[in-house]
Design a protein around this motif. Structure first.
Motif, PDB file in Angstrom:
ATOM      1  N   PRO A 211       0.835  -1.193   0.000  1.00  0.00           N
ATOM      2  CA  PRO A 211       0.000   0.000   0.000  1.00  0.00           C
ATOM      3  C   PRO A 211       0.876   1.252   0.000  1.00  0.00           C
ATOM      4  O   PRO A 211       2.101   1.156  -0.001  1.00  0.00           O
ATOM      5  CB  PRO A 211      -0.736  -0.126   1.333  1.00  0.00           C
ATOM      6  CG  PRO A 211       0.302  -0.745   2.239  1.00  0.00           C
ATOM      7  CD  PRO A 211       1.125  -1.670   1.363  1.00  0.00           C
ATOM      8  N   ILE A 212       0.220   2.430   0.042  1.00  0.00           N
ATOM      9  CA  ILE A 212       0.949   3.681   0.268  1.00  0.00           C
ATOM     10  C   ILE A 212       1.404   3.670   1.724  1.00  0.00           C
ATOM     11  O   ILE A 212       0.587   3.603   2.638  1.00  0.00           O
ATOM     12  CB  ILE A 212       0.063   4.915   0.002  1.00  0.00           C
ATOM     13  CG1 ILE A 212      -0.356   4.964  -1.481  1.00  0.00           C
ATOM     14  CG2 ILE A 212       0.785   6.194   0.397  1.00  0.00           C
ATOM     15  CD1 ILE A 212      -1.393   6.021  -1.787  1.00  0.00           C
ATOM     16  N   GLU A 213       2.705   3.715   1.940  1.00  0.00           N
ATOM     17  CA  GLU A 213       3.208   3.660   3.312  1.00  0.00           C
ATOM     18  C   GLU A 213       3.403   5.050   3.902  1.00  0.00           C
ATOM     19  O   GLU A 213       3.112   5.288   5.072  1.00  0.00           O
ATOM     20  CB  GLU A 213       4.512   2.862   3.357  1.00  0.00           C
ATOM     21  CG  GLU A 213       4.312   1.390   3.013  1.00  0.00           C
ATOM     22  CD  GLU A 213       5.420   0.509   3.552  1.00  0.00           C
ATOM     23  OE1 GLU A 213       6.315   1.028   4.237  1.00  0.00           O
ATOM     24  OE2 GLU A 213       5.380  -0.700   3.280  1.00  0.00           O
ATOM     25  N   TYR A 214       3.947   5.957   3.107  1.00  0.00           N
ATOM     26  CA  TYR A 214       4.184   7.321   3.586  1.00  0.00           C
ATOM     27  C   TYR A 214       3.650   8.299   2.541  1.00  0.00           C
ATOM     28  O   TYR A 214       3.782   8.060   1.340  1.00  0.00           O
ATOM     29  CB  TYR A 214       5.681   7.582   3.795  1.00  0.00           C
ATOM     30  CG  TYR A 214       6.321   6.652   4.786  1.00  0.00           C
ATOM     31  CD1 TYR A 214       6.314   6.936   6.150  1.00  0.00           C
ATOM     32  CD2 TYR A 214       6.951   5.480   4.366  1.00  0.00           C
ATOM     33  CE1 TYR A 214       6.904   6.072   7.062  1.00  0.00           C
ATOM     34  CE2 TYR A 214       7.541   4.617   5.275  1.00  0.00           C
ATOM     35  CZ  TYR A 214       7.515   4.920   6.615  1.00  0.00           C
ATOM     36  OH  TYR A 214       8.104   4.071   7.521  1.00  0.00           O
ATOM     37  N   HIS A 215       3.073   9.370   2.999  1.00  0.00           N
ATOM     38  CA  HIS A 215       2.542  10.381   2.091  1.00  0.00           C
ATOM     39  C   HIS A 215       3.593  11.468   1.869  1.00  0.00           C
ATOM     40  O   HIS A 215       4.126  12.039   2.822  1.00  0.00           O
ATOM     41  CB  HIS A 215       1.250  10.978   2.652  1.00  0.00           C
ATOM     42  CG  HIS A 215       0.137   9.975   2.770  1.00  0.00           C
ATOM     43  ND1 HIS A 215      -0.641   9.594   1.700  1.00  0.00           N
ATOM     44  CD2 HIS A 215      -0.308   9.248   3.825  1.00  0.00           C
ATOM     45  CE1 HIS A 215      -1.518   8.684   2.095  1.00  0.00           C
ATOM     46  NE2 HIS A 215      -1.336   8.467   3.383  1.00  0.00           N
ATOM     47  N   LEU A 216       3.893  11.744   0.612  1.00  0.00           N
ATOM     48  CA  LEU A 216       4.922  12.708   0.247  1.00  0.00           C
ATOM     49  C   LEU A 216       4.282  13.916  -0.436  1.00  0.00           C
ATOM     50  O   LEU A 216       3.485  13.758  -1.372  1.00  0.00           O
ATOM     51  CB  LEU A 216       5.937  12.072  -0.702  1.00  0.00           C
ATOM     52  CG  LEU A 216       6.675  10.833  -0.178  1.00  0.00           C
ATOM     53  CD1 LEU A 216       7.564  10.253  -1.268  1.00  0.00           C
ATOM     54  CD2 LEU A 216       7.517  11.181   1.042  1.00  0.00           C
ATOM     55  N   ASP A 217       4.625  15.102   0.012  1.00  0.00           N
ATOM     56  CA  ASP A 217       4.103  16.322  -0.590  1.00  0.00           C
ATOM     57  C   ASP A 217       4.622  16.474  -2.018  1.00  0.00           C
ATOM     58  O   ASP A 217       5.777  16.153  -2.317  1.00  0.00           O
ATOM     59  CB  ASP A 217       4.520  17.549   0.230  1.00  0.00           C
ATOM     60  CG  ASP A 217       3.862  17.583   1.598  1.00  0.00           C
ATOM     61  OD1 ASP A 217       2.786  16.970   1.749  1.00  0.00           O
ATOM     62  OD2 ASP A 217       4.436  18.205   2.523  1.00  0.00           O
ATOM     63  N   GLY A 218       3.763  16.978  -2.885  1.00  0.00           N
ATOM     64  CA  GLY A 218       4.168  17.274  -4.257  1.00  0.00           C
ATOM     65  C   GLY A 218       4.223  16.061  -5.161  1.00  0.00           C
ATOM     66  O   GLY A 218       4.716  16.151  -6.292  1.00  0.00           O
ATOM     67  N   ILE A 219       3.734  14.919  -4.679  1.00  0.00           N
ATOM     68  CA  ILE A 219       3.761  13.689  -5.473  1.00  0.00           C
ATOM     69  C   ILE A 219       2.363  13.076  -5.481  1.00  0.00           C
ATOM     70  O   ILE A 219       1.708  12.993  -4.435  1.00  0.00           O
ATOM     71  CB  ILE A 219       4.779  12.693  -4.884  1.00  0.00           C
ATOM     72  CG1 ILE A 219       6.200  13.245  -5.048  1.00  0.00           C
ATOM     73  CG2 ILE A 219       4.672  11.326  -5.553  1.00  0.00           C
ATOM     74  CD1 ILE A 219       7.265  12.438  -4.350  1.00  0.00           C
ATOM     75  N   GLN A 220       1.911  12.657  -6.645  1.00  0.00           N
ATOM     76  CA  GLN A 220       0.592  12.033  -6.761  1.00  0.00           C
ATOM     77  C   GLN A 220       0.749  10.537  -6.499  1.00  0.00           C
ATOM     78  O   GLN A 220       1.379   9.824  -7.272  1.00  0.00           O
ATOM     79  CB  GLN A 220       0.015  12.265  -8.159  1.00  0.00           C
ATOM     80  CG  GLN A 220      -1.385  11.685  -8.350  1.00  0.00           C
ATOM     81  CD  GLN A 220      -1.882  11.880  -9.770  1.00  0.00           C
ATOM     82  OE1 GLN A 220      -1.517  12.841 -10.440  1.00  0.00           O
ATOM     83  NE2 GLN A 220      -2.714  10.950 -10.239  1.00  0.00           N
ATOM     84  N   GLN A 221       0.172  10.076  -5.385  1.00  0.00           N
ATOM     85  CA  GLN A 221       0.318   8.674  -5.002  1.00  0.00           C
ATOM     86  C   GLN A 221      -0.999   7.927  -5.160  1.00  0.00           C
ATOM     87  O   GLN A 221      -2.058   8.423  -4.774  1.00  0.00           O
ATOM     88  CB  GLN A 221       0.801   8.579  -3.549  1.00  0.00           C
ATOM     89  CG  GLN A 221       2.207   9.145  -3.342  1.00  0.00           C
ATOM     90  CD  GLN A 221       2.616   9.193  -1.887  1.00  0.00           C
ATOM     91  OE1 GLN A 221       2.431  10.213  -1.220  1.00  0.00           O
ATOM     92  NE2 GLN A 221       3.184   8.103  -1.381  1.00  0.00           N
ATOM     93  N   THR A 222      -0.930   6.736  -5.743  1.00  0.00           N
ATOM     94  CA  THR A 222      -2.119   5.893  -5.897  1.00  0.00           C
ATOM     95  C   THR A 222      -1.836   4.529  -5.294  1.00  0.00           C
ATOM     96  O   THR A 222      -0.681   4.125  -5.141  1.00  0.00           O
ATOM     97  CB  THR A 222      -2.513   5.727  -7.379  1.00  0.00           C
ATOM     98  OG1 THR A 222      -1.556   4.869  -8.040  1.00  0.00           O
ATOM     99  CG2 THR A 222      -2.567   7.060  -8.102  1.00  0.00           C
ATOM    100  N   GLN A 223      -2.906   3.817  -4.949  1.00  0.00           N
ATOM    101  CA  GLN A 223      -2.755   2.542  -4.254  1.00  0.00           C
ATOM    102  C   GLN A 223      -3.473   1.434  -4.997  1.00  0.00           C
ATOM    103  O   GLN A 223      -4.605   1.598  -5.470  1.00  0.00           O
ATOM    104  CB  GLN A 223      -3.312   2.658  -2.830  1.00  0.00           C
ATOM    105  CG  GLN A 223      -3.169   1.387  -2.006  1.00  0.00           C
ATOM    106  CD  GLN A 223      -3.441   1.631  -0.545  1.00  0.00           C
ATOM    107  OE1 GLN A 223      -2.851   2.513   0.075  1.00  0.00           O
ATOM    108  NE2 GLN A 223      -4.324   0.836   0.043  1.00  0.00           N
ATOM    109  N   VAL A 224      -2.808   0.286  -5.094  1.00  0.00           N
ATOM    110  CA  VAL A 224      -3.404  -0.896  -5.712  1.00  0.00           C
ATOM    111  C   VAL A 224      -4.672  -1.275  -4.962  1.00  0.00           C
ATOM    112  O   VAL A 224      -4.726  -1.229  -3.733  1.00  0.00           O
ATOM    113  CB  VAL A 224      -2.398  -2.077  -5.687  1.00  0.00           C
ATOM    114  CG1 VAL A 224      -3.089  -3.394  -5.990  1.00  0.00           C
ATOM    115  CG2 VAL A 224      -1.273  -1.828  -6.677  1.00  0.00           C
TER     116      VAL A 224
END
Length: 433
Positions: A211-224
């Motif tokens: 999954p998404i483990e850490y949220h990073l600013d300025g990056i678009q994160q998606t999860q399976v």
């Protein structure tokens, strides 16, 4: 009233840091609470605040015939942190299910959830995994503290010569950077360091993670989301239509994902991903094994990095060890055999230390550091891949062109006092001088 929305259950737990200094004081504190018949919320707060204060990565709840064992994983090692009665644990697990968005009335199948710990200065995500067992549901809480990934390349453990190769690869306009190693070897931390390194308002970075483990600013994160049909392969295909410059694929598991990632790396994108192999050179046979054509592997790869984690010796209490003349001679020969790219001046004064234990660390170790092998893919190596050379042939070529193995990197960290030989052997096997 009909049509009225039900109140939403908060997935946040407000918490402060504890004054515990080790797992012994943690166990004592849990025992006092159990004896005083404390409320469930107090018990949870004591356990979680203690885990945060001790820098724990995982909290394990393991039901047994006698009760429920609480264990903390710190620096990769599990330690007992207390016991609680099954009756108290039932309330604790119900609370975790409630805040984690997990079905309350199911306990015979595995379930996963997530909640947030709210501290005065930051929020920390916690991932919870539940599994049925003989004496009740086991629970593992993975504590995802953003502080643990706020590291630069030197803090992670890259030597200056390997750091130069990695930074050069990250500056390429396209190509793939692969990290290899088992679960828990630090790949996620290193990948996120790479993302922070290339992050810029001028480029678009998208991730697909599980999954998404850490949220990073300025990056678009998606999860399976397998249930919704959002897998690595079709998710990656859709992400390519979002005009990204940099893509992170959490893991290459199958041929379809591998082919899409390689195609992206060949058509103007930087791709970061991971692969489960024991060594850097083992990544190429693994890709071929899942069906990727050798002709496209070489042109797509910039660098392959294998990683393990070893415990750092505590700087407050580590004790110098006298070297025997035999070991001293072995180390001297080892240093003289290193490739020219390695800065020998760093290792001119050999200092071997052993763990002791003090109030700062309790067991002689404090924190962990990565050991690496960095395999740069040059034109000649591309030809080896194209001609389907064996893994042994690839490693022989690499060793003849300045490649440093995981074990060698571990030894280099041991002879400057970062870790010890026991940790290097634990991570890489026996040292044969």
């Amino acid at each position: 009233m009909p049509g009225e929305d039900k109140p939403r259950i908060s997935n946040e737990i407000e918490i402060g840091l504890s004054d515990v200094t080790d797992v012994v004081s943690m166990s004592h504190k849990i025992g006092l609470l159990i004896g005083s018949k404390a409320k469930t919320t107090e018990l949870i707060e004591v356990i979680l605040s203690g885990a945060l204060s001790l820098g724990v990565s995982d909290v394990h709840f393991e039901p047994t015939r006698e009760g429920v064992k609480v264990r903390f994983r710190s620096d990769g090692v599990l330690k007992d942190a207390g016991m609680m009665p099954v009756a108290d644990y039932k309330f604790v697990i119900s609370r975790f299910k409630l805040v984690g968005g997990i079905k309350m009335n199911i306990n015979e199948v595995a379930q996963d959830g997530r909640f947030t710990l709210v501290l005065s200065d930051r929020k920390i995500e916690v991932r919870i995994s539940l599994n049925p067992s003989e004496y009740g549901e086991t629970a593992v809480l993975r504590i995802l503290d953003p502080k643990s990934i706020s590291l630069d390349f030197e803090d992670i453990g890259f030597r200056s010569d390997d750091r130069f190769i990695v930074e050069k690869s990250l500056k390429q306009p396209n190509g793939m950077v692969l990290l290899t190693g088992p679960t828990g070897s630090g790949k996620t931390t290193t990948l996120y360091a790479f993302l922070r390194s290339v992050r810029s308002p001028e480029i678009k970075i998208i991730t697909i993670e599980d999954p998404i483990e850490y949220h990073l600013d300025g990056i678009q994160q998606t999860q399976v989301d397998d249930a919704a049909g959002y897998t690595f392969s079709n998710g990656l295909r859709s992400l390519l239509r979002q005009d990204p410059d940099v893509i992170l694929v959490g893991e290459i598991r199958d041929l379809e994902t591998a082919e899409i990632a390689i195609h992206a790396s060949l058509t103007g994108h930087i791709v970061f991903s991971t692969l489960h192999t024991n060594s850097a050179s083992g990544a190429i046979p693994r890709l071929i094994d899942i069906g990727v054509k050798p002709q496209v592997i070489g042109p797509s790869l910039n660098v392959v990095i294998a990683e393990r984690l070893v415990r750092r010796l505590c700087d407050h209490c580590k004790r110098p060890v006298s070297l025997s003349s035999e070991l001293s001679e072995k180390i001297k020969n080892f240093i003289s055999s290193l490739p020219k790219k390695v800065d020998r001046s760093v290792y001119s004064e050999v200092k071997i230390f052993e763990p002791v234990g003090c109030p700062e660390c309790s067991n002689g170790y404090k924190g962990r550091i990565g050991i690496f092998e960095v395999l740069e893919i040059d034109n000649d190596f591309e030809m080896l891949i194209h001609d389907e050379a064996s893994e042994a042939e690839m490693e022989k070529y690499a060793l003849g062109h300045g490649f440093i193995t995981l074990k060698q990197d571990g030894i280099l960290k041991a002879i400057v006092g970062m870790t010890d030989f026991a940790e290097v052997e634990r991570a890489t096997g026996p040292i044969e001088w």
